[in-house]
Design an enzyme around this catalytic site. Structure first.
Site, PDB file in Angstrom:
ATOM      1  N   GLU A 116     -68.941 130.955 -37.368  1.00  0.00           N
ATOM      2  CA  GLU A 116     -69.251 129.677 -36.573  1.00  0.00           C
ATOM      3  C   GLU A 116     -68.067 128.980 -35.844  1.00  0.00           C
ATOM      4  O   GLU A 116     -68.220 128.515 -34.560  1.00  0.00           O
ATOM      5  CB  GLU A 116     -69.964 128.596 -37.583  1.00  0.00           C
ATOM      6  N   GLU A 136     -74.501 133.638 -45.780  1.00  0.00           N
ATOM      7  CA  GLU A 136     -75.452 132.296 -46.283  1.00  0.00           C
ATOM      8  C   GLU A 136     -76.677 132.850 -46.578  1.00  0.00           C
ATOM      9  O   GLU A 136     -77.066 132.238 -47.561  1.00  0.00           O
ATOM     10  CB  GLU A 136     -75.393 131.269 -45.032  1.00  0.00           C
TER      11      GLU A 136
HETATM   12  C1  1HE Z   1     -62.846 132.502 -51.170  1.00  0.00           C
HETATM   13  C2  1HE Z   1     -63.696 132.653 -50.223  1.00  0.00           C
HETATM   14  C3  1HE Z   1     -64.632 131.622 -49.881  1.00  0.00           C
HETATM   15  C4  1HE Z   1     -62.385 134.507 -50.499  1.00  0.00           C
HETATM   16  N1  1HE Z   1     -64.741 130.669 -50.502  1.00  0.00           N
HETATM   17  N2  1HE Z   1     -62.823 131.393 -52.052  1.00  0.00           N
HETATM   18  N3  1HE Z   1     -68.169 133.190 -47.426  1.00  0.00           N
HETATM   19  C5  1HE Z   1     -68.595 134.051 -48.010  1.00  0.00           C
HETATM   20  O1  1HE Z   1     -69.541 134.519 -48.467  1.00  0.00           O
HETATM   21  C6  1HE Z   1     -67.422 135.478 -47.868  1.00  0.00           C
HETATM   22  C7  1HE Z   1     -66.843 135.292 -49.320  1.00  0.00           C
HETATM   23  N4  1HE Z   1     -65.626 136.396 -49.111  1.00  0.00           N
HETATM   24  C8  1HE Z   1     -65.544 137.562 -48.959  1.00  0.00           C
HETATM   25  O2  1HE Z   1     -66.807 138.243 -48.995  1.00  0.00           O
HETATM   26  C9  1HE Z   1     -64.312 138.492 -49.502  1.00  0.00           C
HETATM   27  O3  1HE Z   1     -63.240 137.378 -49.870  1.00  0.00           O
HETATM   28  C10 1HE Z   1     -63.794 138.810 -48.024  1.00  0.00           C
HETATM   29  C11 1HE Z   1     -64.547 139.992 -47.358  1.00  0.00           C
HETATM   30  C12 1HE Z   1     -63.725 137.544 -47.140  1.00  0.00           C
HETATM   31  C13 1HE Z   1     -62.441 139.445 -48.392  1.00  0.00           C
HETATM   32  O4  1HE Z   1     -62.300 140.284 -49.540  1.00  0.00           O
HETATM   33  P1  1HE Z   1     -61.100 140.525 -50.188  1.00  0.00           P
HETATM   34  O5  1HE Z   1     -61.085 141.988 -51.046  1.00  0.00           O
HETATM   35  O6  1HE Z   1     -59.848 140.769 -49.222  1.00  0.00           O
HETATM   36  O7  1HE Z   1     -60.551 139.033 -50.732  1.00  0.00           O
HETATM   37  P2  1HE Z   1     -61.159 138.638 -52.240  1.00  0.00           P
HETATM   38  O8  1HE Z   1     -60.384 139.514 -53.549  1.00  0.00           O
HETATM   39  O9  1HE Z   1     -62.695 138.734 -52.441  1.00  0.00           O
HETATM   40  O10 1HE Z   1     -60.817 137.251 -52.244  1.00  0.00           O
HETATM   41  C14 1HE Z   1     -59.451 136.967 -52.261  1.00  0.00           C
HETATM   42  C15 1HE Z   1     -59.251 135.353 -52.895  1.00  0.00           C
HETATM   43  O11 1HE Z   1     -60.045 134.526 -52.146  1.00  0.00           O
HETATM   44  C16 1HE Z   1     -60.388 135.275 -54.095  1.00  0.00           C
HETATM   45  O12 1HE Z   1     -59.657 134.165 -54.784  1.00  0.00           O
HETATM   46  P3  1HE Z   1     -58.801 134.574 -56.179  1.00  0.00           P
HETATM   47  O13 1HE Z   1     -58.564 132.961 -56.547  1.00  0.00           O
HETATM   48  O14 1HE Z   1     -59.614 135.192 -57.100  1.00  0.00           O
HETATM   49  O15 1HE Z   1     -57.583 135.183 -55.677  1.00  0.00           O
HETATM   50  C17 1HE Z   1     -61.686 134.820 -53.672  1.00  0.00           C
HETATM   51  O16 1HE Z   1     -62.381 133.916 -54.421  1.00  0.00           O
HETATM   52  C18 1HE Z   1     -60.973 133.809 -52.419  1.00  0.00           C
HETATM   53  N5  1HE Z   1     -62.238 133.624 -51.332  1.00  0.00           N
HETATM   54  N6  1HE Z   1     -63.364 133.963 -49.594  1.00  0.00           N
HETATM   55  C19 1HE Z   1     -63.863 130.353 -51.528  1.00  0.00           C
HETATM   56  N7  1HE Z   1     -65.530 131.959 -48.692  1.00  0.00           N
HETATM   57  C20 1HE Z   1     -70.388 125.226 -42.535  1.00  0.00           C
HETATM   58  S1  1HE Z   1     -71.385 126.095 -43.590  1.00  0.00           S
HETATM   59  C21 1HE Z   1     -70.671 127.733 -43.665  1.00  0.00           C
HETATM   60  C22 1HE Z   1     -71.262 128.317 -44.806  1.00  0.00           C
HETATM   61  C23 1HE Z   1     -70.487 129.782 -44.934  1.00  0.00           C
HETATM   62  O17 1HE Z   1     -69.471 129.973 -44.536  1.00  0.00           O
HETATM   63  S2  1HE Z   1     -71.098 130.673 -46.300  1.00  0.00           S
HETATM   64  C24 1HE Z   1     -70.328 131.959 -46.329  1.00  0.00           C
HETATM   65  C25 1HE Z   1     -69.127 132.105 -47.338  1.00  0.00           C
END
Ligand code: 1HE
Length: 262
Positions: A116, A136
């Site tokens: 976005e 989402e």
């Molecule tokens: C996060 C987030 C997040 C990572 N919110 N903490 N977005 C998503 O659904 C995408 C979610 N993220 C992922 O699918 C993956 O993290 C990635 C593909 C982006 C990257 O993968 P990777 O293996 O490099 O990293 P990871 O091990 O998954 O994440 C590293 C850390 O970042 C981990 O936290 P930690 O404390 O365990 O180290 C994750 O929890 C954290 N992290 N992404 C919170 N999104 C205005 S409305 C918009 C609506 C949306 O955007 S919904 C889509 C949200």
């Protein structure tokens, strides 16, 4: 210099500080956008220094942006949800209809709210590592940062619906082919290309850039009849500027650049 936070920094580049390099700097959370970061984006664009003529936005670490910080989603009721979405709209509107053209340098995850944010920019450069998704759909939520308005305008409603219905992830090449990015470059070179484009954009007459940012998207929303009329008005205003006259004169006197095949 506008207010910066640790999670969002701005650096001015160029001899006359005409390029702003804006960095999402939360790599340990894959640059997920919490409320503070969304408000910081708003503030940085609202307070853009007057020297800046074009901006580049990119993400620190292996990813551009993992979208909404899901840890903040927890207990929001419907009314709070409306205000939260409107806060995103206001912030990303400062990017799209703000003071300067913005080039997004994309790599790694460009997902959810990250897509976005990228769609509010004026040009998107993706490197070969970039991937695009709207998770989402599978997380039981909906886009709230303007994605349902901006993304179909780039790729069409059917493709966006497919990404949300099925969780489809588009790679860099596919993303460029369908229109999520206008440039596809080798891995690791998106920022360099985006800075090159921003430098070129910054050399345009300011009123031309203003018309491209403010008039062109509005004309696209108008009927053809209204669009032709708006076009006549804005083109008359833009050509009236002394800078436009000087540039045309330069060409006619053999001093201006020719159009060259790239
Ligand atoms: C996060 C987030 C997040 C990572 N919110 N903490 N977005 C998503 O659904 C995408 C979610 N993220 C992922 O699918 C993956 O993290 C990635 C593909 C982006 C990257 O993968 P990777 O293996 O490099 O990293 P990871 O091990 O998954 O994440 C590293 C850390 O970042 C981990 O936290 P930690 O404390 O365990 O180290 C994750 O929890 C954290 N992290 N992404 C919170 N999104 C205005 S409305 C918009 C609506 C949306 O955007 S919904 C889509 C949200």
């Amino acid at each position: 210099m506008p207010i910066q936070t640790n999670d969002l920094t701005i650096e001015l580049r160029g001899d006359e500080e005409q390029i702003a390099l804006i960095t999402l700097n939360r790599p340990t959370k894959r640059n997920a956008l919490n409320d503070g970061l969304v408000l910081a984006i708003r503030d940085i664009f609202q307070g853009m220094p007057h020297s800046v003529r074009a901006a580049v936005i990119h993400g620190n670490g292996d990813h551009f942006c993992a979208g909404l910080d899901l840890s903040e989603l927890s207990e929001r009721n419907a009314a709070a949800g409306v205000h939260h979405s409107r806060m995103w709209h206001h912030a990303l509107d400062q990017v799209e209809r703000g003071p300067v053209p913005v080039v997004a340098a994309l790599h790694g995850a460009v997902v959810g709210g990250g897509l976005e944010l990228a769609s509010a920019c004026h040009i998107r450069v993706a490197d070969a590592s970039a991937f695009f998704a709207l998770p989402e759909g599978s997380r039981g939520i909906f886009v709230g940062g303007g994605g349902s308005v901006r993304i179909p305008r780039l790729i069409g409603t059917a493709r966006m619906a497919d990404m949300m219905f099925t969780g489809r992830v588009l790679g860099a090449e596919e993303g460029e082919r369908v229109g999520l990015a206008q440039y596809l470059v080798p891995q690791g070179t998106a920022l360099e290309k985006a800075l090159e484009l921003a430098t070129r954009i910054a050399s345009n007459a300011p009123l031309t850039n203003y018309a491209l940012m403010q008039a062109l998207p509005r004309i696209a929303d108008q009927t053809a009849d209204h669009g032709f009329f708006t076009e006549a008005l804005i083109s008359a205003i833009v050509q009236d500027a002394p800078e436009a006259k000087a540039r045309v004169r330069e060409f006619l006197e053999g001093r201006g650049p020719k159009v060259k095949k790239q």
